[in-house]
Design an enzyme around this catalytic site. Structure first.
Site, PDB file in Angstrom:
ATOM      1  CG  MET A  93      17.560  34.948 -10.531  1.00 46.32           C
ATOM      2  SD  MET A  93      17.741  34.570 -12.289  1.00 46.32           S
ATOM      3  CE  MET A  93      19.247  35.433 -12.688  1.00 46.32           C
ATOM      4  CG  ASP A 122      40.877  33.098 -14.379  1.00 48.01           C
ATOM      5  OD1 ASP A 122      41.469  33.827 -15.209  1.00 48.01           O
ATOM      6  OD2 ASP A 122      41.175  33.072 -13.169  1.00 48.01           O
TER       7      ASP A 122
END
Length: 163
Positions: A116, A131
């Site tokens: 993960m 971004d």
């Protein structure tokens, strides 16, 4: 059939309730995971990134740092993940014809794996690239985030094949 599925999922108990897995009795072992993904962007965005003229700064360095930071914060982002003492996190962005391939390699000595953390590092690195360049290209595509390799622990080694 539903009960069999629930029993095979370690984050779900026999009554179907979500729980955090107890890893207390598991031995500490060396563990490693590699995840990959990609971000595709327009020619204009790619030219801007590769020219080093992004007003916000270097998107590649920002993405690399963001990926590392995200791996370290995975337990705060994914509800049932255990906080882990990471011993190594590497995030690499490789140029492609349409954007960048992103790879994260994460290591620990712990009682549970770092899959993960590697996947989170890739996702956040890609989001950071988005971004940094969104003023030029809002149509960028983040995708193909996947586990490529994991080693250590009871389940042993996994290597992605095909697909």
């Amino acid at each position: 059939m539903a009960k069999k599925t629930r029993a095979s999922l370690s984050h779900v108990d026999s009554r179907g309730r979500v729980r955090m897995v107890d890893v207390g009795a598991k031995p500490v072992t060396e563990r490693e995971a590699i995840a990959r993904g990609s971000i595709r962007m327009s020619r204009a965005a790619l030219t801007l990134v590769r020219s080093g003229k992004v007003k916000k700064g270097d998107p590649l360095q920002a993405a690399r740092v963001a990926g590392i930071m995200a791996a370290k914060q995975t337990a705060a982002l994914i509800p049932l993940c255990h906080p882990l003492p990471l011993t190594s996190v590497h995030v690499d962005l490789t140029p492609t014809a349409r954007g960048y391939d992103i790879e994260a390699r994460v290591k620990t000595s712990a009682q549970t794996g770092v899959e993960m953390e590697a996947l989170t590092a890739v996702a956040v690195a890609a989001l950071t690239m988005y971004d940094m360049v969104k003023a030029v290209d809002k149509s960028m595509v983040i995708g193909d985030i996947r586990l490529e390799y994991k080693a250590g622990g009871k389940s042993g080694t996994y290597v992605r094949t095909g697909r």
